[in-house]
Design a protein around this motif. Sequence first.
Motif, mmCIF file in Angstrom:
data_model
loop_
_atom_site.group_PDB
_atom_site.id
_atom_site.type_symbol
_atom_site.label_atom_id
_atom_site.label_comp_id
_atom_site.label_asym_id
_atom_site.label_seq_id
_atom_site.Cartn_x
_atom_site.Cartn_y
_atom_site.Cartn_z
ATOM 1 N N PRO A 149 0.805 -1.235 0.000
ATOM 2 C CA PRO A 149 0.000 0.000 0.000
ATOM 3 C C PRO A 149 0.834 1.279 0.000
ATOM 4 C CG PRO A 149 -0.136 -1.110 2.127
ATOM 5 C CD PRO A 149 0.649 -1.998 1.224
ATOM 6 N N GLN A 150 2.134 1.160 0.256
ATOM 7 C CA GLN A 150 3.002 2.340 0.299
ATOM 8 C C GLN A 150 3.518 2.754 -1.081
ATOM 9 O OE1 GLN A 150 3.291 4.014 3.197
ATOM 10 N NE2 GLN A 150 1.893 2.440 3.962
ATOM 11 N N VAL A 151 3.446 1.846 -2.062
ATOM 12 C CA VAL A 151 3.951 2.170 -3.391
ATOM 13 C C VAL A 151 3.037 3.216 -4.027
ATOM 14 C CG1 VAL A 151 2.769 0.359 -4.697
ATOM 15 C CG2 VAL A 151 4.976 1.207 -5.474
ATOM 16 N N SER A 152 3.651 4.199 -4.687
ATOM 17 C CA SER A 152 2.883 5.312 -5.248
ATOM 18 C C SER A 152 2.889 5.268 -6.773
ATOM 19 C CB SER A 152 3.487 6.641 -4.795
ATOM 20 O OG SER A 152 4.744 6.848 -5.418
ATOM 21 N N GLU A 153 2.026 6.083 -7.361
ATOM 22 C CA GLU A 153 1.990 6.228 -8.815
ATOM 23 C C GLU A 153 3.358 6.663 -9.325
ATOM 24 O OE1 GLU A 153 -0.294 8.797 -12.312
ATOM 25 O OE2 GLU A 153 -0.917 9.045 -10.231
ATOM 26 N N LYS A 154 3.958 7.612 -8.642
ATOM 27 C CA LYS A 154 5.276 8.118 -9.042
ATOM 28 C C LYS A 154 6.327 6.997 -8.991
ATOM 29 C CE LYS A 154 8.665 11.689 -8.087
ATOM 30 N NZ LYS A 154 9.129 12.740 -7.199
ATOM 31 N N ASP A 155 6.294 6.154 -7.946
ATOM 32 C CA ASP A 155 7.239 5.030 -7.843
ATOM 33 C C ASP A 155 7.140 4.138 -9.078
ATOM 34 O OD1 ASP A 155 7.986 5.861 -5.273
ATOM 35 O OD2 ASP A 155 6.553 4.508 -4.299
ATOM 36 N N ILE A 156 5.914 3.813 -9.452
ATOM 37 C CA ILE A 156 5.690 2.923 -10.595
ATOM 38 C C ILE A 156 6.141 3.599 -11.889
ATOM 39 C CG2 ILE A 156 3.930 1.715 -11.953
ATOM 40 C CD1 ILE A 156 4.444 0.385 -9.237
ATOM 41 N N GLN A 157 5.782 4.862 -12.064
ATOM 42 C CA GLN A 157 6.167 5.580 -13.281
ATOM 43 C C GLN A 157 7.692 5.668 -13.415
ATOM 44 O OE1 GLN A 157 3.640 9.060 -12.534
ATOM 45 N NE2 GLN A 157 2.691 8.693 -14.549
ATOM 46 N N GLU A 158 8.383 5.953 -12.319
ATOM 47 C CA GLU A 158 9.843 6.053 -12.366
ATOM 48 C C GLU A 158 10.484 4.693 -12.650
ATOM 49 O OE1 GLU A 158 10.977 7.926 -8.689
ATOM 50 O OE2 GLU A 158 10.333 9.915 -9.387
ATOM 51 N N PHE A 159 9.933 3.636 -12.080
ATOM 52 C CA PHE A 159 10.438 2.288 -12.316
ATOM 53 C C PHE A 159 10.389 1.954 -13.804
ATOM 54 C CE2 PHE A 159 9.693 -2.310 -12.727
ATOM 55 C CZ PHE A 159 10.796 -2.820 -12.047
ATOM 56 N N VAL A 160 9.254 2.230 -14.430
ATOM 57 C CA VAL A 160 9.099 1.942 -15.854
ATOM 58 C C VAL A 160 9.979 2.876 -16.689
ATOM 59 C CG1 VAL A 160 7.469 1.943 -17.790
ATOM 60 C CG2 VAL A 160 6.802 0.948 -15.590
ATOM 61 N N ALA A 161 10.024 4.160 -16.331
ATOM 62 C CA ALA A 161 10.785 5.150 -17.100
ATOM 63 C C ALA A 161 12.269 4.785 -17.199
ATOM 64 C CB ALA A 161 10.625 6.532 -16.481
ATOM 65 N N GLN A 162 12.798 4.108 -16.180
ATOM 66 C CA GLN A 162 14.216 3.704 -16.204
ATOM 67 C C GLN A 162 14.487 2.603 -17.219
ATOM 68 O OE1 GLN A 162 15.205 2.503 -12.217
ATOM 69 N NE2 GLN A 162 14.672 4.479 -11.351
ATOM 70 N N LYS A 163 13.437 1.932 -17.695
ATOM 71 C CA LYS A 163 13.613 0.754 -18.542
ATOM 72 C C LYS A 163 13.122 0.922 -19.975
ATOM 73 C CE LYS A 163 12.985 -2.192 -14.479
ATOM 74 N NZ LYS A 163 14.373 -2.488 -14.258
ATOM 75 N N VAL A 164 12.529 2.077 -20.302
ATOM 76 C CA VAL A 164 11.929 2.241 -21.623
ATOM 77 C C VAL A 164 12.323 3.570 -22.267
ATOM 78 C CG1 VAL A 164 9.927 0.802 -21.042
ATOM 79 C CG2 VAL A 164 9.796 3.283 -20.726
ATOM 80 N N ALA A 165 12.068 3.666 -23.563
ATOM 81 C CA ALA A 165 12.246 4.929 -24.277
ATOM 82 C C ALA A 165 11.215 5.940 -23.766
ATOM 83 C CB ALA A 165 12.055 4.702 -25.776
ATOM 84 N N GLU A 166 11.488 7.196 -23.978
ATOM 85 C CA GLU A 166 10.628 8.271 -23.450
ATOM 86 C C GLU A 166 9.168 8.125 -23.871
ATOM 87 O OE1 GLU A 166 10.243 13.122 -23.549
ATOM 88 O OE2 GLU A 166 12.169 12.208 -24.060
ATOM 89 N N TYR A 167 8.918 7.752 -25.127
ATOM 90 C CA TYR A 167 7.542 7.666 -25.613
ATOM 91 C C TYR A 167 6.771 6.479 -25.012
ATOM 92 C CZ TYR A 167 9.281 4.156 -28.932
ATOM 93 O OH TYR A 167 9.856 3.049 -29.498
ATOM 94 N N LYS A 168 7.469 5.558 -24.355
ATOM 95 C CA LYS A 168 6.806 4.405 -23.738
ATOM 96 C C LYS A 168 6.487 4.628 -22.257
ATOM 97 C CE LYS A 168 8.852 0.945 -26.780
ATOM 98 N NZ LYS A 168 9.631 -0.300 -26.844
ATOM 99 N N ARG A 169 6.851 5.764 -21.727
ATOM 100 C CA ARG A 169 6.609 6.039 -20.308
ATOM 101 C C ARG A 169 5.116 6.104 -20.007
ATOM 102 N NH1 ARG A 169 11.351 10.566 -19.539
ATOM 103 N NH2 ARG A 169 13.063 9.078 -19.808
ATOM 104 N N LEU A 170 4.776 5.855 -18.772
ATOM 105 C CA LEU A 170 3.371 5.824 -18.345
ATOM 106 C C LEU A 170 2.841 7.240 -18.103
ATOM 107 C CD1 LEU A 170 3.555 2.777 -15.917
ATOM 108 C CD2 LEU A 170 2.711 2.833 -18.279
ATOM 109 N N ASP A 171 2.905 8.071 -19.138
ATOM 110 C CA ASP A 171 2.447 9.455 -19.027
ATOM 111 C C ASP A 171 0.930 9.565 -18.937
ATOM 112 O OD1 ASP A 171 5.057 10.372 -19.014
ATOM 113 O OD2 ASP A 171 5.122 10.692 -21.184
ATOM 114 N N GLY A 172 0.217 8.486 -19.193
ATOM 115 C CA GLY A 172 -1.228 8.452 -19.031
ATOM 116 C C GLY A 172 -1.635 8.138 -17.594
ATOM 117 N N GLY A 173 -0.640 7.892 -16.743
ATOM 118 C CA GLY A 173 -0.898 7.678 -15.326
ATOM 119 C C GLY A 173 -0.898 6.213 -14.926
ATOM 120 N N VAL A 174 -1.030 6.027 -13.625
ATOM 121 C CA VAL A 174 -1.107 4.700 -13.014
ATOM 122 C C VAL A 174 -2.301 4.709 -12.089
ATOM 123 C CG1 VAL A 174 0.021 3.051 -11.465
ATOM 124 C CG2 VAL A 174 1.392 4.387 -13.102
#
Length: 180
Positions: A149-174
């Motif tokens: 329950p402590q994991v945040s939207e930002k945590d998830i977005q940053e996790f994915v952003a480290q592994k993908v190209a910019e256009y694949k980031r979760l800019d639509g939210g979590v």
Amino acid sequence: ESSPVVLMTNSDSRNFASVGSPPPDTEVKIVRLNDENYQGIGPNESGELLVRGPQIMLGYHNNEKATKETITPDGWLRTGDIGYYDENQTFYITDRLKELIKVKGYQVPPAELEEILRSHPAVVDAAVIGIPDRISGELPRAYVVSKDPQVSEKDIQEFVAQKVAEYKRLDGGVEFVKQI
């Protein structure tokens, strides 16, 4: 569009991720997405699966437009499946072309992002869809089942952003959900 089969595995196969190899008199190739020349690409490269053989339809009845969109001039059926083959000519399906998220003209496979999300230690399950965006066309949005329950939207977005190209980031939210 085809009958009865275009790829099959042997009954003793233990490669459960594979959809197999083509049967006799059937040709299969993988082509780059949006390649209007339909040139085959090499092993372990992802693209659209095309099939040609006696089990492929000649076209849609009284629908020339749909036939031209589905069958190439030289008789290859565009399956709409995204996949690849390995060095043993064994084929794998990883996504569907129609499910791709289109971000600023780039194509983003939801399955790729879902796999990354499921590798996060707090994520139990995940699904990704494209949501409309006035500037980008679509943006990837993740729906996540979390065990922390402590994991945040930002945590998830940053996790994915480290592994993908910019256009694949979760800019639509979590969005966190109880189940997928």
